[in-house]
Design an enzyme around this catalytic site. Structure first.
Site, short mmCIF file in Angstrom:
data_model
loop_
_atom_site.label_atom_id
_atom_site.label_comp_id
_atom_site.label_asym_id
_atom_site.label_seq_id
_atom_site.Cartn_x
_atom_site.Cartn_y
_atom_site.Cartn_z
N LYS A 1 46.13 39.33 26.10
CA LYS A 1 45.89 39.92 24.79
C LYS A 1 46.73 41.19 24.61
O LYS A 1 47.28 41.71 25.58
CB LYS A 1 44.40 40.22 24.59
N ARG B 1 28.78 42.40 22.81
CA ARG B 1 29.94 42.38 21.91
C ARG B 1 30.00 41.07 21.14
O ARG B 1 30.36 41.01 19.99
CB ARG B 1 31.20 42.59 22.75
N TYR C 1 55.45 73.23 18.57
CA TYR C 1 54.57 73.51 17.43
C TYR C 1 53.34 74.30 17.86
O TYR C 1 52.76 74.00 18.91
CB TYR C 1 54.06 72.20 16.82
N MET D 1 55.16 64.60 19.45
CA MET D 1 55.30 63.21 19.00
C MET D 1 56.46 62.48 19.68
O MET D 1 56.29 61.37 20.17
CB MET D 1 55.48 63.18 17.49
C1 LIG Z 1 36.81 39.18 27.73
C2 LIG Z 1 37.76 39.74 28.73
N1 LIG Z 1 37.99 39.08 29.86
C3 LIG Z 1 38.84 39.55 30.80
C4 LIG Z 1 39.50 40.75 30.63
C5 LIG Z 1 40.41 41.25 31.70
O1 LIG Z 1 39.94 42.44 32.23
P1 LIG Z 1 40.80 43.26 33.30
O2 LIG Z 1 42.02 43.69 32.59
O3 LIG Z 1 39.93 44.39 33.67
O4 LIG Z 1 41.07 42.31 34.41
C6 LIG Z 1 39.29 41.48 29.46
C7 LIG Z 1 39.97 42.75 29.25
O5 LIG Z 1 39.61 43.63 28.56
C8 LIG Z 1 38.39 40.96 28.48
O6 LIG Z 1 38.14 41.62 27.34
#
Ligand SMILES: Cc1ncc(COP(=O)(O)O)c(C=O)c1O
Length: 356
Positions: free
Chosen positions: A30, A122, A255, A301
């Site tokens: 992701k 979640r 700044y 920045m």
């Molecule tokens: C649903 C889910 N599974 C697995 C992972 C992988 O976690 P990690 O990066 O701690 O191995 C994540 C990461 O946020 C996640 O949201």
């Protein structure tokens, strides 16, 4: 020259092999594969014999399918783009009974993994009762129901927490739910463990088919107290010294008095800043120039100030992160959570270079 993200591809693949050993792994890709670049990461993982991928974005899931016709792709967020899910053969979470009830007919020919909410709160079925409700309806609809239940999963949100009982609780709850679900389904895939749980359990939990790993594959230890040899950081974030400024005692630079000197000082002005995704708290610590660490004094920045000695000059390479000055070192000092620094890196402003 400007701020740069460099990835050493062969070392990255070698490290994935080293981390996963012979375990079956679903790589979490992701957020642009934790900002290493989605297509880079997919190709590298495929070379390291990983064929299962998980993401939260449908767009990324489709991108993965374009990169690999055979990959198993798991979408961890629910989507109602059912035609796209079918067309690109993307498997998806089933997040609740309500979702099933609402979209039961549109879900035909889509493979789903039943999600247990657990302590993370979640997404996912809340408890055995909700699963029961679903199973009763699913079995009633057997003849007309073409959605395919192929997996079960949860996420351990406390696997990197020690000294509190939450990880043991979520693990126990999940194993109980899983035992119950197994009395109704034969799953092709069962996955729960992130990097921290993998390390903590020293492997794959019994009855599970895959680890679902992120951060450890990208080169960071999931919690403190682990040896660096567990995983290598093959990603570097660097920039260069634009110029050296000399300050008189009590002279301010940047700044709003970003930095005020205490004596005669040499400040290196470096071409990288929070606009490139460097976390603000990172500025409390060092960077590396010519193999030596120097303190960062202010982060703006697109620039930062580093207090240097006479050895440092314009155009010298400044390293924010490498295997010698690792991201996880700073995570453990409180610079962001686990994957925060990696995923904050600005893929648009950093020049990306993959070294084969
Ligand atoms: C649903 C889910 N599974 C697995 C992972 C992988 O976690 P990690 O990066 O701690 O191995 C994540 C990461 O946020 C996640 O949201």
């Amino acid at each position: 020259m400007s701020a740069k993200l460099t990835i050493h591809k062969d070392k990255f693949i070698e490290n994935v092999h080293h981390v996963k050993k012979d375990y079956p792994v679903m790589a979490v890709v992701k957020n642009n594969a934790y900002n290493t670049g989605l297509s880079f990461a997919i190709n590298a993982f495929l070379k390291a014999d990983i064929t299962h991928f998980a993401t939260t974005s449908l767009e990324e899931a489709i991108e993965i399918r374009k990169l690999s016709t055979n990959a198993v792709i798991f979408l961890m967020n629910p989507s109602t783009e059912f035609d796209l899910l079918r067309a690109f053969q993307i498997q998806m979470t089933l997040p609740s009974y309500a979702f099933y009830e609402k979209y039961q007919h549109e879900l035909h020919d889509i493979k789903v993994h039943l999600e247990y909410e657990n302590l993370l709160s979640r997404s996912g079925f809340k408890n055995k009762d909700e699963f029961h409700q679903f199973i009763t309806k699913y079995e009633q609809d057997y003849k007309t129901n073409k959605m395919k239940v192929v997996g079960a999963w949860t996420h351990f949100g406390y696997a990197d927490e020690f000294g509190v009982p939450e990880y043991e609780i979520e693990r126990h709850e999940w194993l109980e739910i899983l035992a119950f679900l197994k009395t109704h389904f034969t799953f092709e895939m069962i996955h729960a463990q992130n990097s921290a749980s993998f390390v903590r359990e020293e492997g794959l939990l019994e009855g599970h088919t895959h680890l679902r790993l992120g951060i450890i594959l990208y080169g960071a230890r999931p919690y403190e107290g682990l040896p660096e040899s567990l995983t290598q950081q093959t990603i570097e974030v660097t920039s260069h010294v634009l110029q050296i400024r000399t300050l008189n005692p009590n002279q301010s630079a940047g700044y709003s008095f970003a930095y005020t000197s205490s004596t005669h000082e040499r400040l290196a002005v470096v071409a990288i800043g929070y606009g490139d995704g460097v976390l603000r708290t990172r500025a409390q610590y060092d960077c590396m120039i010519n193999g030596k660490r120097y303190p960062i004094k202010a982060l703006m920045m697109s620039h930062m100030f580093v207090l240097v000695d006479d050895a440092v000059k314009a155009n010298d390479i400044v390293t924010l992160y490498s295997n010698e000055i690792r991201i996880d070192e700073f995570t453990f000092k409180g610079v962001g959570a686990n994957s925060e620094q990696l995923s904050a890196l600005n893929q648009y402003s950093l020049i990306r270079e993959v070294i084969e």
